[in-house]
Design a protein around this motif. Structure first.
Motif, PDB file in Angstrom:
ATOM      1  N   GLU A  83       0.725  -1.153   0.128  1.00  0.00           N
ATOM      2  CA  GLU A  83      -0.035  -0.252  -0.246  1.00  0.00           C
ATOM      3  C   GLU A  83       0.903   1.095  -0.158  1.00  0.00           C
ATOM      4  N   ASP A  84       2.185   1.348   0.592  1.00  0.00           N
ATOM      5  CA  ASP A  84       2.846   2.398   0.699  1.00  0.00           C
ATOM      6  C   ASP A  84       3.678   2.596  -0.553  1.00  0.00           C
ATOM      7  N   HIS A  87       0.665   4.041  -2.999  1.00  0.00           N
ATOM      8  CA  HIS A  87       0.547   5.474  -2.694  1.00  0.00           C
ATOM      9  C   HIS A  87       1.707   6.389  -3.127  1.00  0.00           C
ATOM     10  N   GLY A 128      -3.488   0.712  -2.102  1.00  0.00           N
ATOM     11  CA  GLY A 128      -2.519   2.099  -1.924  1.00  0.00           C
ATOM     12  C   GLY A 128      -2.777   2.930  -3.354  1.00  0.00           C
ATOM     13  N   ARG A 131      -6.360   4.402  -2.949  1.00  0.00           N
ATOM     14  CA  ARG A 131      -6.509   5.549  -1.885  1.00  0.00           C
ATOM     15  C   ARG A 131      -5.838   6.940  -2.616  1.00  0.00           C
ATOM     16  N   ALA A 132      -4.589   6.672  -2.943  1.00  0.00           N
ATOM     17  CA  ALA A 132      -3.999   8.015  -3.369  1.00  0.00           C
ATOM     18  C   ALA A 132      -4.820   8.597  -4.577  1.00  0.00           C
ATOM     19  N   ASP A 135      -7.953  10.178  -3.047  1.00  0.00           N
ATOM     20  CA  ASP A 135      -7.701  11.257  -2.449  1.00  0.00           C
ATOM     21  C   ASP A 135      -7.395  12.625  -3.375  1.00  0.00           C
ATOM     22  N   ARG A 212       4.931   7.650   2.547  1.00  0.00           N
ATOM     23  CA  ARG A 212       3.732   8.097   1.693  1.00  0.00           C
ATOM     24  C   ARG A 212       3.906   9.603   1.618  1.00  0.00           C
ATOM     25  N   ARG A 214       3.139  13.647   0.767  1.00  0.00           N
ATOM     26  CA  ARG A 214       2.042  14.362   0.532  1.00  0.00           C
ATOM     27  C   ARG A 214       2.286  15.747  -0.375  1.00  0.00           C
TER      28      ARG A 214
END
Length: 338
Positions: A83-84, A87, A128, A131-132, A135, A212, A214
């Motif tokens: 997941e990391d 992302h 991952g 989700r990214a 977002d 992760r 941002r």
């Protein structure tokens, strides 16, 4: 970026790359049937994954970029979950789109993997990515799967973006401009260093940023609308990337040491003064945005780091920090640290 340093296990969650149900026990259709429902779509995606190609509505000018990460080179299984990785590879591509002044709209994915890779890791990675993308409000447009030699796992993302204004290039900085950053400096590099040293607990926020990032995606298009003269994604470190602006624009970029103090202060207790400064100046993977603006044109949220001036007679286009050249310029894929 990971190097040949000893591997020290760090706190992470999620399945390991080579644990669980091997991919060789599924065919491609069965794997896609598990993965594709996880991915978000969007109003611009007119034909979703499943045909020979997706169909997506685009703007008159579309930004495109791509990036690849490799197990053992760009991430280590001991430090980062699937997941990391999902992302991170999405974030770093979308940051490049934003740095052009564009709004990210979609991504294409490629997974190249040893058939012994676990299905569970692949699904974790897909979560991952999903989700990214959610977002960032972008769709997964499709992609490709391929097998690879023993031990090989590679993930590639191609990102698209909608350009509503003129693109902001590296080559637009002019003498008299203000140099500014949107985002923090050095956290991701500090996180990597702490993982390498087996001291991840010294600064959990830095380790989280390494895993992760941002990127401030909305601030790229906003900077373009505000008249940014040049801009790029800080993927390889302030020193190297600011130097790229200087050379592309044929100017001298001057960073003020005092402007870096908040970033150094944030890392000093965990790393010490010297390593904290090195991370802030030369560490990569923060995916903050670096830009230049005309005086008085700095948008809200941006922080002034220095200025741009013309080259003097015989002087090369370059970056200086308080008038001095930088000896450690940052990350390079083929000569790390050089």
């Amino acid at each position: 970026m990971p190097d040949a340093s000893p591997v020290v296990p760090a706190d992470r969650t999620g399945p390991r790359v080579f644990e669980g149900t091997p991919l060789r026990t599924l065919d491609e259709d069965a794997l896609l049937a598990r993965v594709l429902p996880l991915y978000p779509t969007g109003p611009d995606l007119q034909v979703p994954p499943g045909d020979d190609a997706a169909v997506v509505a685009t703007s008159p000018r579309t930004v495109a970029t791509t990036d690849t990460v490799v197990l053992g080179r760009d991430w280590l299984d001991e430090w980062s979950s699937g997941e990391d990785v999902g992302h991170k590879v999405v974030a770093q591509n979308l940051a490049d789109v934003a740095a052009m002044g564009a709004v990210p709209t979609g991504v294409l994915l490629t997974l190249v993997a040893d058939p012994e890779v676990g299905l569970e890791w692949v699904l974790d990675h897909a979560r991952g990515v999903a989700r990214a993308c959610r977002d960032a409000r972008v769709a997964v447009l499709g992609g490709d799967l391929s097998s690879a030699s023993a031990g090989v796992v590679m993930v590639s993302v191609t990102a698209l973006g909608r350009l509503d204004v003129d693109p902001v290039l590296r080559s637009g900085a002019r003498p008299g401009d203000v140099l500014a950053v949107r985002g923090e400096l050095g956290l991701a590099a500090a996180g990597l260093l702490l993982l390498q040293q087996g001291r991840a607990d010294r600064h959990p926020d830095a380790v989280a940023r390494q895993r992760r990032p941002r990127p401030p995606l909305a601030d790229g298009p906003a900077a373009a609308r505000a008249g940014a003269t040049s801009m790029l994604d800080l993927s390889d470190g302030l020193a190297r990337d600011a130097g790229r602006v200087a050379r592309a624009s044929d100017v001298v970029v001057e960073v003020e040491e005092a402007a870096l103090a908040p970033d150094v202060d944030r890392l000093r207790e965990a790393l010490g003064e010297r390593e904290a400064r090195d991370c802030v100046l030369s560490g990569g993977e923060d995916h903050a945005l670096l830009a230049t603006f005309v005086p008085g044109g700095l948008p809200a949220g941006w922080r002034r780091l220095g200025s741009v001036r013309a080259r003097r007679a015989g002087e090369a286009a370059r970056l200086l920090v308080d008038g001095r050249p930088v000896t450690r310029p940052g990350w390079d894929h083929f000569t790390p640290g050089g």
